[in-house]
Write a protein that holds these residues in place. Structure first.
Motif, PDB file in Angstrom:
ATOM      1  N   ASN A  47      -1.285 -14.034  53.179  1.00  0.00           N
ATOM      2  CA  ASN A  47      -2.779 -14.396  52.520  1.00  0.00           C
ATOM      3  C   ASN A  47      -2.752 -15.313  51.462  1.00  0.00           C
ATOM      4  OD1 ASN A  47      -2.387 -11.319  53.265  1.00  0.00           O
ATOM      5  ND2 ASN A  47      -4.454 -11.555  52.583  1.00  0.00           N
TER       6      ASN A  47
ATOM      7  N   HIS B  67      -5.184 -17.781  48.419  1.00  0.00           N
ATOM      8  CA  HIS B  67      -6.543 -17.950  48.003  1.00  0.00           C
ATOM      9  C   HIS B  67      -6.905 -19.262  47.863  1.00  0.00           C
ATOM     10  CE1 HIS B  67      -9.896 -17.141  45.208  1.00  0.00           C
ATOM     11  NE2 HIS B  67      -9.114 -17.882  44.145  1.00  0.00           N
ATOM     12  N   ASP B  68      -8.016 -19.811  48.356  1.00  0.00           N
ATOM     13  CA  ASP B  68      -8.497 -21.029  48.494  1.00  0.00           C
ATOM     14  C   ASP B  68      -7.617 -22.107  48.996  1.00  0.00           C
ATOM     15  OD1 ASP B  68     -10.716 -22.754  47.662  1.00  0.00           O
ATOM     16  OD2 ASP B  68      -9.280 -23.616  45.999  1.00  0.00           O
TER      17      ASP B  68
ATOM     18  N   LEU C 197      -0.305 -15.191  48.286  1.00  0.00           N
ATOM     19  CA  LEU C 197      -0.496 -13.741  47.822  1.00  0.00           C
ATOM     20  C   LEU C 197       0.685 -12.870  48.040  1.00  0.00           C
ATOM     21  CD1 LEU C 197      -4.243 -13.611  47.779  1.00  0.00           C
ATOM     22  CD2 LEU C 197      -2.892 -14.121  45.955  1.00  0.00           C
TER      23      LEU C 197
ATOM     24  N   ARG D 290      -7.529 -16.285  54.527  1.00  0.00           N
ATOM     25  CA  ARG D 290      -7.912 -16.901  53.156  1.00  0.00           C
ATOM     26  C   ARG D 290      -8.685 -15.561  52.719  1.00  0.00           C
ATOM     27  NH1 ARG D 290      -9.188 -21.744  51.854  1.00  0.00           N
ATOM     28  NH2 ARG D 290      -9.553 -22.501  53.907  1.00  0.00           N
ATOM     29  N   THR D 291      -8.389 -15.258  51.256  1.00  0.00           N
ATOM     30  CA  THR D 291      -9.036 -13.993  50.736  1.00  0.00           C
ATOM     31  C   THR D 291     -10.118 -14.883  49.749  1.00  0.00           C
ATOM     32  OG1 THR D 291      -7.045 -12.902  50.680  1.00  0.00           O
ATOM     33  CG2 THR D 291      -8.365 -12.376  49.127  1.00  0.00           C
ATOM     34  N   THR D 292     -11.143 -14.559  50.019  1.00  0.00           N
ATOM     35  CA  THR D 292     -12.409 -15.049  49.075  1.00  0.00           C
ATOM     36  C   THR D 292     -13.006 -14.043  48.432  1.00  0.00           C
ATOM     37  OG1 THR D 292     -13.908 -15.082  51.113  1.00  0.00           O
ATOM     38  CG2 THR D 292     -12.625 -17.207  50.737  1.00  0.00           C
TER      39      THR D 292
END
Length: 317
Positions: free
Chosen positions: A121, A123-124, A130, A210-212
Motif C-alpha cells: 500500500n 499513499h500518493d 504503508l 494507492r490508498t486515497t
C-alpha cells in the motif's frame, strides 16, 4: 512469445491515470497490448488517455455501468492469451509481467494455473509505503481455495493487479459479476479459484496499491453495504460448496463477523437474513474473544439478539 493483454478500467482518475498507463506501457515484456475502457468519466481522464493511443494502447468508452462491466468489455476487446488487470490508480513493477510470464514458461504451467505476487500500500507517492501483514504472502497453493481461507483469517486481500492468468480461466467462470458495483473482486476470484489447478507465488515482484481519501471502499452507503452483503455471502457459499472443511467454516465465520461488527449500525437490516444464512450453512458466530457471560448469552439467545441487547444497555448507561 505469448501475448499479454493489460486491461485498465477507468473512471474519474485524472490525477493518477497517466502514472498507471506509464507502468503498463513500460513493461519489459514486449508482446503486450493495453486495453483501456472508460466507464463514463466526467473529469479529464479520457483526454489524458487519448494522448497515449497507439498500436499498443486501445481506448474504448461506455456509459457508466461499473468496474465489472468495464473489465468484461476490455476482455472482449483483448487479443492476448494472458490477462493482467490494473486499476486506474495503481502501479506495477516494470518487470512484473516479464517475471511472472517467465515463471509460467519455465515451470511449464497449464492454462488453469494462476500466478500472483505481493503488493504494498502507498499513499500518493510509491515511496510512501504503508504497513501491512499477510499470512499468505510468499505461499503457493495446490488447493487454490485455501488461499481464500488464509486471506479471510488474516483479514487481507490480494489485489487484482497481483494476479496474472490465462484468459480461458476468466472465460470459464463467466467473467466479472456486473451486478456488483463494489466488493466485486473477492467474489470474482473465489470463482476463479474453483477453476484453478494451482496458485503460484512469484517472488521479487511488487504491485503498488494507492490508498486515497476518496476511494469507494472508504464510503459506507446503503448501496455499498448491499453489494458487500451479496458479495461476501456469495464468497462463503462458493467456499463451502467447493472446499467444505472446519478451517473453511472458521474462515467464513471471520468474514461474516467482520460484516456484523464493523458496519454497525448501518447494517441493521442485514442482521436477520445473515443470521438465517449462517444457520443454514452451520456457521457459528466466533466467540473466542468474548468473556464467559457474553458467550453464555450468545449460546442462549443468539448473536443477533445479544448484539442488540448490548447496544441497548450502552444507550441506557
Amino acid at each position: 512469445m505469448k501475448k499479454v493483454s493489460i486491461l485498465i478500467s477507468l473512471f474519474n482518475s485524472e490525477k493518477y491515470i497517466a502514472q498507471t498507463i506509464e507502468s503498463a506501457f513500460n513493461q519489459t515484456w514486449e508482446n503486450k497490448e493495453i486495453i483501456v475502457v472508460d466507464d463514463g468519466s466526467t473529469d479529464n481522464s479520457l483526454e489524458i488517455v487519448r494522448t497515449y493511443e497507439s498500436d499498443i494502447l486501445k481506448l474504448y468508452t461506455q456509459k457508466n455501468q461499473g468496474v465489472c462491466a468495464a473489465r468484461n468489455y476490455a476482455l472482449k476487446k483483448a487479443t492476448g492469451e494472458y490477462i493482467q488487470y490494473i486499476d486506474h490508480d495503481d502501479v506495477i513493477d516494470l518487470d512484473k509481467i516479464e517475471k511472472q510470464m517467465n515463471y509460467i514458461i519455465s515451470h511449464n504451467l497449464s492454462e488453469t494455473d494462476v500466478v500472483y505476487s505481493s503488493y504494498v500500500n502507498f499513499h500518493d507517492d510509491v515511496k510512501n509505503i504503508l504497513p501491512q501483514n499477510f499470512s499468505h504472502k510468499d505461499k503457493s497453493y495446490d488447493k487454490p481455495l485455501e488461499l481464500f481461507n488464509d486471506m479471510l483469517i488474516a483479514r487481507s486481500i490480494i489485489l487484482p493487479a497481483s494476479y496474472l492468468m490465462h484468459r480461458n480461466v476468466i472465460e470459464s467462470v463467466g467473467g466479472w459479476n456486473e451486478f456488483l458495483r463494489n466488493n466485486e473482486d473477492g467474489e470474482f476470484y473465489a470463482r476463479i479459484m474453483t477453476k484453478a489447478t494451482n496458485v503460484h507465488f512469484v517472488p521479487d515482484v511488487k504491485v503498488y496499491w494507492r490508498t486515497t481519501l476518496g476511494s469507494l471502499s472508504k464510503h459506507v452507503s446503503t448501496d455499498y453495504l448491499n453489494f458487500k452483503y451479496i458479495a461476501w455471502t456469495a464468497i462463503v457459499s462458493i467456499l463451502l460448496k467447493n472446499n467444505d472443511s472446519a478451517r473453511t467454516i472458521y474462515a467464513c465465520a471471520q468474514l461474516l463477523k467482520d460484516f456484523i461488527i464493523e458496519f454497525r449500525p448501518n447494517n441493521e437490516k442485514y442482521l436477520k437474513p445473515l443470521e438465517k444464512f449462517m444457520k443454514q450453512n452451520k456457521i457459528n458466530f466466533d466467540t473466542a474473544d468474548k468473556n464467559l457471560a457474553h458467550k453464555f448469552l450468545i449460546n442462549t439467545i443468539g448473536w443477533r439478539k445479544t448484539l442488540l441487547l448490548k447496544e441497548k444497555i450502552k444507550k441506557i448507561r
